[in-house]
Write a protein that holds these residues in place. Structure first.
Motif, PDB file in Angstrom:
ATOM      1  N   GLU A  58       3.961   4.593   2.561  1.00 47.86           N
ATOM      2  CA  GLU A  58       5.135   4.386   1.712  1.00 47.86           C
ATOM      3  C   GLU A  58       4.816   3.234   0.768  1.00 47.86           C
ATOM      4  O   GLU A  58       4.586   2.104   1.218  1.00 47.86           O
ATOM      5  CB  GLU A  58       6.369   4.060   2.558  1.00 47.86           C
ATOM      6  N   GLN A  59       4.768   3.511  -0.523  1.00 50.85           N
ATOM      7  CA  GLN A  59       4.421   2.483  -1.498  1.00 50.85           C
ATOM      8  C   GLN A  59       5.657   1.678  -1.881  1.00 50.85           C
ATOM      9  O   GLN A  59       6.732   2.225  -2.107  1.00 50.85           O
ATOM     10  CB  GLN A  59       3.780   3.105  -2.736  1.00 50.85           C
ATOM     11  N   ILE A  60       5.462   0.345  -1.950  1.00 48.81           N
ATOM     12  CA  ILE A  60       6.544  -0.567  -2.304  1.00 48.81           C
ATOM     13  C   ILE A  60       6.056  -1.522  -3.390  1.00 48.81           C
ATOM     14  O   ILE A  60       4.850  -1.697  -3.581  1.00 48.81           O
ATOM     15  CB  ILE A  60       7.032  -1.355  -1.073  1.00 48.81           C
ATOM     16  N   GLY A  61       6.986  -2.139  -4.091  1.00 50.45           N
ATOM     17  CA  GLY A  61       6.619  -3.030  -5.186  1.00 50.45           C
ATOM     18  C   GLY A  61       6.144  -4.390  -4.725  1.00 50.45           C
ATOM     19  O   GLY A  61       5.301  -5.016  -5.369  1.00 50.45           O
ATOM     20  N   SER A  62       6.675  -4.868  -3.593  1.00 55.27           N
ATOM     21  CA  SER A  62       6.285  -6.156  -3.033  1.00 55.27           C
ATOM     22  C   SER A  62       6.688  -6.164  -1.565  1.00 55.27           C
ATOM     23  O   SER A  62       7.509  -5.344  -1.134  1.00 55.27           O
ATOM     24  CB  SER A  62       6.968  -7.302  -3.779  1.00 55.27           C
ATOM     25  N   PRO A  63       6.135  -7.074  -0.770  1.00 51.96           N
ATOM     26  CA  PRO A  63       6.477  -7.092   0.653  1.00 51.96           C
ATOM     27  C   PRO A  63       7.973  -7.244   0.923  1.00 51.96           C
ATOM     28  O   PRO A  63       8.479  -6.734   1.931  1.00 51.96           O
ATOM     29  CB  PRO A  63       5.687  -8.297   1.177  1.00 51.96           C
ATOM     30  N   GLY A  64       8.666  -7.933   0.030  1.00 51.34           N
ATOM     31  CA  GLY A  64      10.098  -8.114   0.207  1.00 51.34           C
ATOM     32  C   GLY A  64      10.887  -6.817   0.156  1.00 51.34           C
ATOM     33  O   GLY A  64      12.039  -6.766   0.596  1.00 51.34           O
ATOM     34  N   GLN A  65      10.263  -5.756  -0.374  1.00 51.25           N
ATOM     35  CA  GLN A  65      10.930  -4.461  -0.473  1.00 51.25           C
ATOM     36  C   GLN A  65      10.580  -3.533   0.696  1.00 51.25           C
ATOM     37  O   GLN A  65      10.976  -2.363   0.708  1.00 51.25           O
ATOM     38  CB  GLN A  65      10.549  -3.779  -1.786  1.00 51.25           C
ATOM     39  N   ALA A  66       9.865  -4.031   1.664  1.00 53.33           N
ATOM     40  CA  ALA A  66       9.413  -3.188   2.780  1.00 53.33           C
ATOM     41  C   ALA A  66      10.587  -2.593   3.540  1.00 53.33           C
ATOM     42  O   ALA A  66      11.611  -3.244   3.765  1.00 53.33           O
ATOM     43  CB  ALA A  66       8.535  -3.998   3.727  1.00 53.33           C
ATOM     44  N   ASN A  67      10.417  -1.343   3.932  1.00 53.92           N
ATOM     45  CA  ASN A  67      11.423  -0.633   4.728  1.00 53.92           C
ATOM     46  C   ASN A  67      10.963  -0.635   6.184  1.00 53.92           C
ATOM     47  O   ASN A  67      10.162   0.208   6.589  1.00 53.92           O
ATOM     48  CB  ASN A  67      11.595   0.801   4.208  1.00 53.92           C
ATOM     49  N   TRP A  68      11.483  -1.569   6.974  1.00 50.50           N
ATOM     50  CA  TRP A  68      11.001  -1.725   8.339  1.00 50.50           C
ATOM     51  C   TRP A  68      11.610  -0.714   9.303  1.00 50.50           C
ATOM     52  O   TRP A  68      11.267  -0.693  10.486  1.00 50.50           O
ATOM     53  CB  TRP A  68      11.250  -3.158   8.828  1.00 50.50           C
ATOM     54  N   GLN A  69      12.509   0.108   8.807  1.00 45.88           N
ATOM     55  CA  GLN A  69      13.043   1.190   9.638  1.00 45.88           C
ATOM     56  C   GLN A  69      12.175   2.442   9.542  1.00 45.88           C
ATOM     57  O   GLN A  69      12.331   3.382  10.320  1.00 45.88           O
ATOM     58  CB  GLN A  69      14.483   1.533   9.210  1.00 45.88           C
ATOM     59  N   SER A  70      11.262   2.460   8.572  1.00 40.43           N
ATOM     60  CA  SER A  70      10.404   3.619   8.341  1.00 40.43           C
ATOM     61  C   SER A  70       9.223   3.616   9.301  1.00 40.43           C
ATOM     62  O   SER A  70       8.750   2.555   9.725  1.00 40.43           O
ATOM     63  CB  SER A  70       9.908   3.602   6.892  1.00 40.43           C
ATOM     64  N   ASP A  71       8.726   4.797   9.622  1.00 39.24           N
ATOM     65  CA  ASP A  71       7.521   4.886  10.448  1.00 39.24           C
ATOM     66  C   ASP A  71       6.265   4.982   9.585  1.00 39.24           C
ATOM     67  O   ASP A  71       5.163   5.173  10.101  1.00 39.24           O
ATOM     68  CB  ASP A  71       7.608   6.086  11.395  1.00 39.24           C
ATOM     69  N   ALA A  72       6.433   4.840   8.276  1.00 39.62           N
ATOM     70  CA  ALA A  72       5.294   4.907   7.357  1.00 39.62           C
ATOM     71  C   ALA A  72       4.682   3.521   7.163  1.00 39.62           C
ATOM     72  O   ALA A  72       5.370   2.494   7.262  1.00 39.62           O
ATOM     73  CB  ALA A  72       5.735   5.478   6.013  1.00 39.62           C
ATOM     74  N   ILE A  73       3.378   3.490   6.879  1.00 39.03           N
ATOM     75  CA  ILE A  73       2.697   2.241   6.553  1.00 39.03           C
ATOM     76  C   ILE A  73       3.220   1.734   5.215  1.00 39.03           C
ATOM     77  O   ILE A  73       3.271   2.472   4.226  1.00 39.03           O
ATOM     78  CB  ILE A  73       1.172   2.459   6.478  1.00 39.03           C
ATOM     79  N   GLN A  74       3.604   0.468   5.173  1.00 36.63           N
ATOM     80  CA  GLN A  74       4.114  -0.136   3.945  1.00 36.63           C
ATOM     81  C   GLN A  74       2.932  -0.664   3.122  1.00 36.63           C
ATOM     82  O   GLN A  74       2.153  -1.482   3.611  1.00 36.63           O
ATOM     83  CB  GLN A  74       5.095  -1.269   4.275  1.00 36.63           C
ATOM     84  N   LEU A  75       2.808  -0.186   1.898  1.00 34.98           N
ATOM     85  CA  LEU A  75       1.665  -0.531   1.035  1.00 34.98           C
ATOM     86  C   LEU A  75       2.130  -1.034  -0.316  1.00 34.98           C
ATOM     87  O   LEU A  75       2.897  -0.356  -1.011  1.00 34.98           O
ATOM     88  CB  LEU A  75       0.772   0.702   0.823  1.00 34.98           C
ATOM     89  N   VAL A  76       1.671  -2.220  -0.683  1.00 35.15           N
ATOM     90  CA  VAL A  76       1.830  -2.709  -2.044  1.00 35.15           C
ATOM     91  C   VAL A  76       0.571  -2.284  -2.796  1.00 35.15           C
ATOM     92  O   VAL A  76      -0.498  -2.863  -2.601  1.00 35.15           O
ATOM     93  CB  VAL A  76       1.993  -4.243  -2.091  1.00 35.15           C
TER      94      VAL A  76
END
Length: 340
Positions: free
Chosen positions: A64-82
């Motif tokens: 799951e691509q995000i704009g910055s770590p502050g936008q991370a979706n911690w409810q998701s089971d996807a890897i958070q990637l900036v």
């Protein structure tokens, strides 16, 4: 207190130099999910590098691509990637040092530092990089630690420390020629190293760290026969530090003190110069040690081993040291959070 997912420290996970084993190590750790109860990991890098790492490791990840770590979706089971979209690994042959890859590795780490300065991550853990490649790529520092200090505007003392089997190995001098290092060993630099080792270990939860200080000369100078540095400078400095409440002692002959430390007599050895400590710790566990940039406001950890160009893409690169680096970063971040 039991940690909930949303209370775990957020760590920027940087895949390191894409020509080395970092991308495959990163993908394997994320696929294994063994650190999910330790930290919340946000990959900071290029989606193409992570994709290459997945191919090398033979794993697939939900991203799951995000704009910055502050936008991370911690409810998701996807890897958070900036996704910095800055590194095309197809242009950079694996297994070879590359100035361009070094430039991009430095740029990626710089962006991770920006996130730390903004308070969006609690620590940074990075997979192996190549110091020469970064230097040739324009980051004109002898090592990444001095680069980090420069980017953070840090002015006071800091140092690389190596952690292995509960031992925190520090040193008075670092990445410089031995001839230069000897000239930099003085009461001030020895005191700085002892105080920093004590401070870092306390942050890691060791209430009263036992610190051994290594001698400079063979046999600790043999009572002045091989040099008087121990008699005239090192011992008085160690004794002065001990009077401030630090549990330090020495100087001890460097060829035996590490045996005593790893047997459990001490929590740390402060070496006088780089190889004095590094040879001992790397013989003890080359693939398990963790390097910490001690003394900076931002927490940085990384495996003590290098990019291992000879085994890139073979799927045999072990992840133990990188996992330990993440665990240590989380531990230091949690301790800092509790004391804030």
């Amino acid at each position: 207190m039991e940690m909930t997912v949303t209370s775990l420290p957020v760590i920027a996970f940087v895949p390191g130099d894409c020509t080395g084993i970092g991308p495959e190590q990163t993908a394997r750790i994320l696929a294994d999910g063994v650190l999910a109860d330790v930290a919340r990991l946000v990959v900071v890098g290029d989606a193409r590098v992570l994709d290459m790492g997945m191919s090398q490791a033979g794993v697939r990840l939900k991203i799951e691509q995000i704009g910055s770590p502050g936008q991370a979706n911690w409810q998701s089971d996807a890897i958070q990637l900036v996704d910095l979209a800055n590194t095309d690994p197809s242009l950079l042959p694996v297994g070879k040092a590359s100035a361009e890859s070094g430039r991009l590795t430095g740029e990626t780490l710089s962006r991770a530092i920006d996130f730390a300065k903004a308070g969006e991550v609690d620590a940074i853990t990075f997979a192996p990089l190549n110091k020469r490649a970064m230097f040739d790529g324009g980051w004109k520092f002898p090592d990444e630690h001095k680069m980090f200090a420069n980017l953070l505007g840090h002015q006071s003392y800091f140092s690389e420390m190596n952690v292995l089997d509960g031992q925190w190995m520090s040193r008075v001098t670092g990445h410089q020629s031995l001839r230069e290092a000897i000239d930099c060993i003085n009461p001030g630099s020895i005191t700085d190293a002892i105080e920093l080792a004590d401070r870092m270990m306390r942050k890691a939860g060791i209430a009263k760290p036992r610190i051994a200080v290594a001698a400079l000369n063979p046999h600790a100078g043999e009572n002045g026969l091989f040099g008087r540095d121990e008699i005239e400078m090192i011992r008085p400095t160690v004794e002065a530090a001990a009077k401030t409440g630090i549990a330090c002692s020495g100087p001890f002959p460097a060829d035996t003190i590490y045996i005593r430390a790893f047997a459990g007599e001490f929590d740390s050895v402060v070496a006088m110069y780089h190889d004095q400590g590094q040879i001992a710790t790397k013989l003890r566990g080359f693939n398990r040690g963790v390097t910490v940039t001690a003394g900076l406001e931002t927490i940085f950890t990384t495996p003590s081993h290098g990019t291992a160009f000879d085994i890139v893409g073979k799927g045999i690169a072990k992840t133990g040291a990188l996992e330990s680096a993440i665990r240590l970063a989380a531990q230091l971040a949690a301790t800092r959070g509790n004391s804030a």
